[in-house]
Scaffold this motif. Structure first.
Motif, short mmCIF file in Angstrom:
data_model
loop_
_atom_site.label_atom_id
_atom_site.label_comp_id
_atom_site.label_asym_id
_atom_site.label_seq_id
_atom_site.Cartn_x
_atom_site.Cartn_y
_atom_site.Cartn_z
N TYR A 60 2.07 6.03 -7.21
CA TYR A 60 0.86 6.46 -7.88
C TYR A 60 0.34 7.71 -7.22
O TYR A 60 -0.03 7.71 -6.05
N GLU A 66 0.83 -1.19 0.00
CA GLU A 66 0.00 0.00 0.00
C GLU A 66 0.88 1.25 0.00
O GLU A 66 0.69 2.17 -0.78
N GLU A 100 -5.93 14.40 -7.74
CA GLU A 100 -7.02 14.96 -6.95
C GLU A 100 -7.38 16.31 -7.53
O GLU A 100 -6.50 17.10 -7.87
N PRO A 101 -8.68 16.56 -7.64
CA PRO A 101 -9.06 17.88 -8.11
C PRO A 101 -8.57 18.94 -7.12
O PRO A 101 -8.22 18.62 -5.99
N LEU A 102 -8.56 20.16 -7.56
CA LEU A 102 -8.06 21.24 -6.72
C LEU A 102 -8.85 21.32 -5.42
O LEU A 102 -10.01 20.93 -5.37
N ALA A 103 -8.20 21.77 -4.42
CA ALA A 103 -8.87 21.88 -3.12
C ALA A 103 -10.08 22.80 -3.25
O ALA A 103 -10.10 23.70 -4.09
N ASP A 104 -11.05 22.52 -2.43
CA ASP A 104 -12.27 23.31 -2.51
C ASP A 104 -11.97 24.78 -2.26
O ASP A 104 -11.21 25.13 -1.36
N SER A 105 -12.56 25.60 -3.08
CA SER A 105 -12.27 27.01 -2.95
C SER A 105 -13.25 27.72 -2.03
O SER A 105 -13.09 28.90 -1.77
N GLU A 106 -14.27 26.94 -1.59
CA GLU A 106 -15.27 27.63 -0.77
C GLU A 106 -14.62 28.23 0.47
O GLU A 106 -13.79 27.60 1.09
#
Lengths: 72, 508
Positions: A62, A55, A66-72
């Motif tokens: 690998y 693991e 991940e998509p960009l961190a939340d911008s909220e």
């Protein structure tokens, strides 16, 4: 007289198998028998450690996108 | 999940002996309930056709009713009917062709169920006393929902995801000790030190949470039946308990039934059933009991359970939309079509975007806790939570023993109406296909190697010896892998081979 050895049979892709062999090369304490391209016979009591190591290794190789961190 | 014990009614029934079935079928309500819930359509057809036949029917005649290509369905139907002891088939012999007929008790009870009559009180005795008008169907629904949520909460709050114990947050006191003991006995939760609640959830517990409400109720009831079986000197007889459950299932929601007409053992069951939320007994007048929706839907088929406790105003057409998940998910077994919190009275509340963001319009701590099992929650507002499905959050869930299919069907069953409406108007699946695919891929990623415990045989003296033993292993079905060149093979079980080797040694 044949011998019977207790252990765990692992079936995996050749790529994963080569990683396990690599992990084993440090102390030689996982693998009992290299069976064929997709099968490895390993010590039963080492399975949890092997799983954890694998693991860890996969995490290094690998990197999920991940998509960009939340911008909220 | 092969590792977790399944608690399904059909599995439980299969294990019962024939004598038990004879007793069960003395009650028309039981015979009818099993007919309704357990039989596939073709089996129902056979039963109906055989019901009023005066004599046994030749088995070959039965084939006339089945199309050429329906042989498999026929065999399946017959094997189910036999395992439930509904039909008996004479053993094959040379001088007499095989015959099929319904078993006596089942036939009589089924006829009584259809025609009425008899003095079996099998459908419950309605109470003649005046009924408190405040106890109406919405009241009973609220009551049952609260009881059931208490139980689910107890299971969810054992998840130590957050400091506050998984968002338990409610002011409720949790279920009764008897219920907690059942959950412990069924290994849905395990005792654990160092956690505030004193318990942690197990894999089976996670699967339980994501099941649809009806399956959850049955899980708990079967645990209850088993507990009664195992308790020495228990006053309750599990066969009678099962009969009583089927009786409850045949009752009418919102109607009061007479407590005094019940037998003593059955009256003793009432407190437990109250704890589960299956019945309601007014505290002022215990001579009446009211079955709740949890009880009356026990034997309904799965499709009719969808709107359990759901808003009556929600469009019924929308429900069918959730079935078309697309992307091969129609192949997935319907484990969790409607689920844990369909019972919490919420309409669909979850919105999933193609960028894996998740918005859930809910303030139910229960639903939030369930969502927290497989999403990374970011923010919580008064009426909604936001979060994201990430590789880590899904992998963590899979680590708990939750499957990708369970997650996907949970999301689909709880999708927001807006999602359904958009899907219906554009003819697309409700959940974004990219997200569904990715959840499955994340699961696959986790299963990069499969492992089997067992024994490796090697160092054979001769090829003959290798071939003999290997052949024997294959015959008894334990051979897992072999390599003829190296003369190695791997078996999952060793006992039979050991005996075989011993016996050969003796011969030599």
């Amino acid at each position: 007289m044949p011998r019977a050895i207790r252990g765990v049979m692992i079936e995996c892709e050749p790529a994963i198998k080569s990683i396990i062999i690599h992990l084993d090369s440090v102390n030689h304490d996982f693998i009992i028998e290299d069976c064929d391209e997709t099968h490895l016979f390993v010590k039963e009591n080492m399975m949890p450690l092997l799983k954890a190591k694998l693991e860890e290794h996969l995490k290094e190789t690998y990197r999920p996108e991940e998509p960009l961190a939340d911008s909220e | 999940m092969a590792s977790t014990q399944s608690y399904q009614l059909s599995d439980y029934l299969e294990k019962l002996p024939g004598t038990t079935f004879r007793k069960l079928y003395q009650q028309p309500s039981t015979a009818f309930a099993i007919f309704r819930r357990e039989l596939p359509p073709l089996a129902k057809y056979f039963v109906q056709a055989l019901l009023y036949m005066p004599d046994a029917l030749l088995l070959s005649q039965l084939d006339i009713w089945v199309r050429e290509d329906g042989k498999m369905a026929r065999d399946r139907a017959l094997s189910i009917l036999r395992s439930l002891h509904i039909v008996q088939i004479t053993p094959p012999s040379k001088d007499k062709p095989q015959e099929v007929q319904l078993t006596t008790n089942f036939k009589n009870s089924m006829r009584l169920a259809l025609e009425g009559g008899g003095t079996h009180n099998s459908w419950g005795v309605p109470s003649n006393l005046p009924v408190d008008s405040s106890i109406d169907i919405p009241y009973l629904d609220r009551y049952a929902r609260r009881k059931w949520e208490d139980i689910l909460h107890y299971v969810v709050s054992s998840v130590a995801l957050h400091g506050d114990g998984g968002g338990g947050g409610g002011s409720n006191t949790g279920p009764k000790t008897s219920v907690k003991d059942l959950l412990l006995a069924g290994r849905l939760v395990e005792p654990s030190r160092g956690i505030k609640s004193g318990i942690t959830i197990t894999q089976a517990g996670f699967a339980f949470l994501l099941q649809e409400a009806n399956a959850q109720v049955w899980t708990l009831l079967l645990l209850w039946l088993e507990a009664a079986d195992h308790t020495a000197g228990s006053l309750m007889d599990s066969i009678d308990m099962l009969c009583f459950l089927f009786m409850l299932a045949s009752m009418e929601l919102g109607r009061a039934y007479d407590t005094d007409s019940l037998t003593e053992p059955r009256r003793n069951m009432l407190p437990s059933l109250v704890d589960f939320g299956l019945i309601y007994i007014p505290s002022r007048d215990t001579r009446q009991y009211f079955p709740t929706r949890l009880a009356t839907t026990l034997t309904s088929s799965f499709s009719s359970l969808r709107p359990l406790f759901s808003d009556p105003n929600s469009a019924p057409g929308g429900e069918t939309g959730s079935l078309g998940l697309g992307l091969g998910s129609s192949l997935a077994p319907p484990i969790a079509t409607a689920s844990a919190s369909s019972i919490s009275g919420s309409k669909g509340s979850i919105i999933i975007e193609t960028n894996y963001r998740m918005y859930a319009y809910t303030s139910s701590p229960l639903q939030i806790a369930v969502l927290a099992l497989f999403t990374q929650l970011n923010m919580r507002f008064a009426n909604m939570v936001t979060g994201r499905l990430t590789r880590d959050s899904i992998r963590r869930a899979i680590g708990y023993g939750i499957t990708a299919d369970q997650i996907i069907s949970y999301l689909a069953a709880h999708a927001h109406e807006q999602m359904r409406a958009t899907a219906a108007s554009t003819g697309r699946p409700v959940l974004p296909p990219t997200v569904v695919d990715q959840i499955r891929l994340w699961q696959l990623e986790n299963e990069r190697m499969s492992s089997t415990g067992g024994f490796l045989f090697k160092d054979f003296d001769s090829t003959d010896e290798y071939q003999a033993l290997c052949g024997y292993a294959e015959e008894v079905g334990v051979l897992d892998w072999k390599n003829d060149r190296k003369q190695h093979f791997f078996v999952s079980k060793i006992e039979q081979l050991r005996d075989y080797l011993k016996s050969r040694k003796k011969v030599e």
